[in-house]
Design an enzyme around this catalytic site. Structure first.
Site, PDB file in Angstrom:
ATOM      1  N   TYR A  38       2.670   9.895  -0.380  1.00  0.00           N
ATOM      2  CA  TYR A  38       3.646   9.323   1.007  1.00  0.00           C
ATOM      3  C   TYR A  38       5.022   9.709   0.095  1.00  0.00           C
ATOM      4  O   TYR A  38       6.066   9.374   0.844  1.00  0.00           O
ATOM      5  CB  TYR A  38       3.367   7.865   0.966  1.00  0.00           C
ATOM      6  CG  TYR A  38       2.279   7.350   1.429  1.00  0.00           C
ATOM      7  CD1 TYR A  38       1.290   8.382   2.255  1.00  0.00           C
ATOM      8  CD2 TYR A  38       1.854   6.108   1.763  1.00  0.00           C
ATOM      9  CE1 TYR A  38       0.289   7.748   2.713  1.00  0.00           C
ATOM     10  CE2 TYR A  38       0.854   5.462   2.133  1.00  0.00           C
ATOM     11  CZ  TYR A  38      -0.197   6.454   2.651  1.00  0.00           C
ATOM     12  OH  TYR A  38      -1.192   6.233   3.034  1.00  0.00           O
ATOM     13  N   LYS A  66      -2.836   5.841  -4.277  1.00  0.00           N
ATOM     14  CA  LYS A  66      -3.980   6.878  -4.023  1.00  0.00           C
ATOM     15  C   LYS A  66      -3.716   8.084  -4.597  1.00  0.00           C
ATOM     16  O   LYS A  66      -2.707   8.872  -4.684  1.00  0.00           O
ATOM     17  CB  LYS A  66      -4.253   6.788  -2.404  1.00  0.00           C
ATOM     18  CG  LYS A  66      -4.123   5.541  -1.653  1.00  0.00           C
ATOM     19  CD  LYS A  66      -4.465   5.891  -0.167  1.00  0.00           C
ATOM     20  CE  LYS A  66      -3.777   4.460   0.470  1.00  0.00           C
ATOM     21  NZ  LYS A  66      -2.611   4.558   0.905  1.00  0.00           N
ATOM     22  N   HIS A  74      -7.894   9.127  -2.152  1.00  0.00           N
ATOM     23  CA  HIS A  74      -7.133   9.200  -0.901  1.00  0.00           C
ATOM     24  C   HIS A  74      -8.107   9.797   0.173  1.00  0.00           C
ATOM     25  O   HIS A  74      -8.293   9.105   1.130  1.00  0.00           O
ATOM     26  CB  HIS A  74      -5.910  10.000  -0.816  1.00  0.00           C
ATOM     27  CG  HIS A  74      -5.064   9.603  -0.029  1.00  0.00           C
ATOM     28  ND1 HIS A  74      -3.597   9.757  -0.135  1.00  0.00           N
ATOM     29  CD2 HIS A  74      -5.038   9.243   1.373  1.00  0.00           C
ATOM     30  CE1 HIS A  74      -2.770   9.054   0.988  1.00  0.00           C
ATOM     31  NE2 HIS A  74      -4.117   8.892   2.042  1.00  0.00           N
ATOM     32  N   ASP A  77       0.712  -1.225  -0.058  1.00  0.00           N
ATOM     33  CA  ASP A  77      -0.196   0.032   0.040  1.00  0.00           C
ATOM     34  C   ASP A  77       1.050   1.296  -0.092  1.00  0.00           C
ATOM     35  O   ASP A  77       1.514   1.658   0.841  1.00  0.00           O
ATOM     36  CB  ASP A  77      -0.821  -0.081   1.179  1.00  0.00           C
ATOM     37  CG  ASP A  77      -1.852   1.188   1.271  1.00  0.00           C
ATOM     38  OD1 ASP A  77      -2.856   0.924   0.640  1.00  0.00           O
ATOM     39  OD2 ASP A  77      -1.519   2.372   1.965  1.00  0.00           O
TER      40      ASP A  77
HETATM   41  N1  LIG Z   1      -5.695   6.175   3.573  1.00  0.00           N
HETATM   42  C1  LIG Z   1      -5.126   6.927   4.576  1.00  0.00           C
HETATM   43  O1  LIG Z   1      -5.720   7.982   4.733  1.00  0.00           O
HETATM   44  C2  LIG Z   1      -4.195   6.202   5.506  1.00  0.00           C
HETATM   45  C3  LIG Z   1      -3.950   6.818   6.675  1.00  0.00           C
HETATM   46  C4  LIG Z   1      -2.707   6.340   7.507  1.00  0.00           C
HETATM   47  C5  LIG Z   1      -2.231   5.046   7.029  1.00  0.00           C
HETATM   48  N2  LIG Z   1      -2.503   4.533   5.690  1.00  0.00           N
HETATM   49  C6  LIG Z   1      -1.855   3.361   5.326  1.00  0.00           C
HETATM   50  O2  LIG Z   1      -1.843   2.431   6.123  1.00  0.00           O
HETATM   51  C7  LIG Z   1      -0.424   1.837   6.760  1.00  0.00           C
HETATM   52  C8  LIG Z   1      -0.676   1.303   8.070  1.00  0.00           C
HETATM   53  O3  LIG Z   1      -0.979   2.619   8.880  1.00  0.00           O
HETATM   54  P1  LIG Z   1       0.369   3.086   9.887  1.00  0.00           P
HETATM   55  O4  LIG Z   1       1.548   2.903   9.282  1.00  0.00           O
HETATM   56  O5  LIG Z   1      -0.591   4.538  10.122  1.00  0.00           O
HETATM   57  O6  LIG Z   1       0.119   2.450  11.333  1.00  0.00           O
HETATM   58  P2  LIG Z   1       0.231   0.976  11.880  1.00  0.00           P
HETATM   59  O7  LIG Z   1       0.503  -0.180  10.724  1.00  0.00           O
HETATM   60  O8  LIG Z   1      -1.065   0.474  12.578  1.00  0.00           O
HETATM   61  O9  LIG Z   1       1.509   0.952  12.829  1.00  0.00           O
HETATM   62  C9  LIG Z   1       2.674   1.324  12.381  1.00  0.00           C
HETATM   63  C10 LIG Z   1       3.684   1.457  13.524  1.00  0.00           C
HETATM   64  O10 LIG Z   1       3.605   0.101  14.341  1.00  0.00           O
HETATM   65  C11 LIG Z   1       5.098  -0.453  14.649  1.00  0.00           C
HETATM   66  N3  LIG Z   1       4.902  -1.782  14.394  1.00  0.00           N
HETATM   67  C12 LIG Z   1       4.523  -2.577  13.347  1.00  0.00           C
HETATM   68  N4  LIG Z   1       4.529  -3.904  13.553  1.00  0.00           N
HETATM   69  C13 LIG Z   1       4.997  -3.819  14.923  1.00  0.00           C
HETATM   70  C14 LIG Z   1       4.977  -4.919  15.856  1.00  0.00           C
HETATM   71  N5  LIG Z   1       4.796  -6.269  15.381  1.00  0.00           N
HETATM   72  N6  LIG Z   1       5.201  -4.642  16.981  1.00  0.00           N
HETATM   73  C15 LIG Z   1       5.610  -3.477  17.395  1.00  0.00           C
HETATM   74  N7  LIG Z   1       5.578  -2.544  16.467  1.00  0.00           N
HETATM   75  C16 LIG Z   1       4.987  -2.559  15.425  1.00  0.00           C
HETATM   76  C17 LIG Z   1       5.673   0.411  13.189  1.00  0.00           C
HETATM   77  O11 LIG Z   1       7.180   0.333  13.655  1.00  0.00           O
HETATM   78  P3  LIG Z   1       8.330  -0.320  12.797  1.00  0.00           P
HETATM   79  O12 LIG Z   1       8.267   0.127  11.490  1.00  0.00           O
HETATM   80  O13 LIG Z   1       9.609   0.195  13.350  1.00  0.00           O
HETATM   81  O14 LIG Z   1       8.188  -1.722  12.900  1.00  0.00           O
HETATM   82  C18 LIG Z   1       5.245   1.516  13.176  1.00  0.00           C
HETATM   83  O15 LIG Z   1       5.574   2.502  14.111  1.00  0.00           O
HETATM   84  C19 LIG Z   1       0.154   3.061   6.262  1.00  0.00           C
HETATM   85  O16 LIG Z   1       1.555   2.537   6.338  1.00  0.00           O
HETATM   86  C20 LIG Z   1      -0.379   3.505   5.065  1.00  0.00           C
HETATM   87  O17 LIG Z   1       0.318   2.733   3.883  1.00  0.00           O
HETATM   88  C21 LIG Z   1      -3.465   4.989   4.988  1.00  0.00           C
END
Ligand SMILES: NC(=O)c1ccc[n+]([C@@H]2O[C@H](COP(=O)([O-])OP(=O)(O)OC[C@H]3O[C@@H](n4cnc5c(N)ncnc54)[C@H](OP(=O)(O)O)[C@@H]3O)[C@@H](O)[C@H]2O)c1
Length: 280
Positions: free
Chosen positions: A52, A77, A110, A47
């Site tokens: 980004y 997106k 998005h 994704d």
């Molecule tokens: N459509 C939208 O508006 C929108 C908005 C926000 C996000 N997104 C998408 O959704 C994806 C995921 O959301 P997100 O990045 O906001 O949050 P997330 O996936 O809920 O959490 C990511 C965080 O968790 C840590 N992490 C991952 N696996 C872990 C584990 N097993 N144990 C401990 N910590 C862990 C990562 O650190 P490390 O990398 O250091 O492991 C990072 O700091 C984004 O990357 C993006 O692609 C879309």
């Protein structure tokens, strides 16, 4: 490679893995390595987004992984500043150029940005880009029920998927039931709530202890069992593998209910309400 990931079937017949790799903040060489290690850990759905600023790193990571393009599902997106039809068409082509791909498997609007009121035009552009073969499946992100109803009514085309903020603190029960009625696949962003407060949640910690799993694994398993596609981001090969090891245990009904009870109406991580939030 880890064991194959189960798939869901979208309303256009396309199959999509139930979990993928988020890439927000994965930039440059380190980002490309993270995408490549994620694919080699077993991820097939990646994704990204124009905004980004890492479609190039994602494309490079795909190349470094050595896995064939046709075995991957790549999502990007459309940013808010490109909602008019002509600008959307240019942005989709620029996204492809940056990622060095010929097509996207999935392309999403998005944010709806209803105050700008151009998202129907953006949706028409995605519909046509699909006809031209630039995109395989089309969807939206952060669309509230009224935005979904409007694009369906004005174009006759239902999105295949809606990517929304969804985690145990904001579980989107009503939105999910709207998706079910419209045959739209739910996808969860920030699926592990950015691994902040949730990592010390007592309810989830107890459940994790019972299954000898980590908190992240329990939350991602919960995502799978509610039927939402999750896209956890991790830069670490070890945590990428951890986040994929969720298909060898199951949460009981009581455990699912206990996690459902953690949701709060004000549980959004950053108060990003799609009715008002704008990202250009
Ligand atoms: N459509 C939208 O508006 C929108 C908005 C926000 C996000 N997104 C998408 O959704 C994806 C995921 O959301 P997100 O990045 O906001 O949050 P997330 O996936 O809920 O959490 C990511 C965080 O968790 C840590 N992490 C991952 N696996 C872990 C584990 N097993 N144990 C401990 N910590 C862990 C990562 O650190 P490390 O990398 O250091 O492991 C990072 O700091 C984004 O990357 C993006 O692609 C879309």
């Amino acid at each position: 490679m880890e064991k194959a990931i189960p798939e869901v079937t979208l309303n256009d017949g396309t199959k999509l893995p139930v979990t993928g790799l988020g890439t927000y903040g994965l930039w440059g060489n380190a980002g490309a390595n993270a995408v490549s290690s994620g694919i080699n850990a077993g991820y097939r759905l990646i994704d990204t987004a124009y905004n980004y600023e890492n479609e190039g790193a994602v494309g490079e990571g795909i190349k470094r992984s050595g896995v064939s393009r046709e075995d991957l599902w790549i999502t990007s997106k459309l940013p808010g500043r490109y909602h008019t039809y002509d600008k959307a068409m240019v942005a989709i082509q620029e996204s492809l150029y940056r990622s060095k791909l010929d097509y996207f498997d999935l392309y999403l609007i998005h944010w709806p940005m209803p105050n700008q009121d151009v998202y129907v035009e953006a949706w028409q552009a995605l519909i046509d880009a699909k006809k031209w073969g630039l995109i395989r499946s089309i969807g939206v992100s952060n669309f509230l029920p009224e935005h979904l109803e409007r694009i369906i009514q004005e174009t006759g085309v239902t999105p295949s998927l809606n990517q929304v903020e969804l985690h145990p603190f904001f579980n989107q029960e009503e939105q999910r039931s709207v998706h079910k009625n419209l045959n739209i696949q739910t996808e969860s962003w920030s699926p592990i709530a950015k691994a902040a407060d949730i990592m010390s949640n007592e309810t989830i910690s107890k459940i994790a202890g019972v299954h000898h799993k980590t908190i992240a694994q329990v939350v991602l398993r919960w995502q799978y069992q509610i039927g939402s596609v999750s896209i956890p981001r991790s830069i670490s090969p070890q945590r990428q593998r951890e986040n994929l090891a969720i298909f060898d245990f199951a949460l009981s009904d009581a455990e699912m209910t206990a996690i459902a009870e953690l949701s709060r109406p004000d549980g959004r991580l950053f108060d990003m309400d799609p009715a008002t939030h704008e990202e250009f």
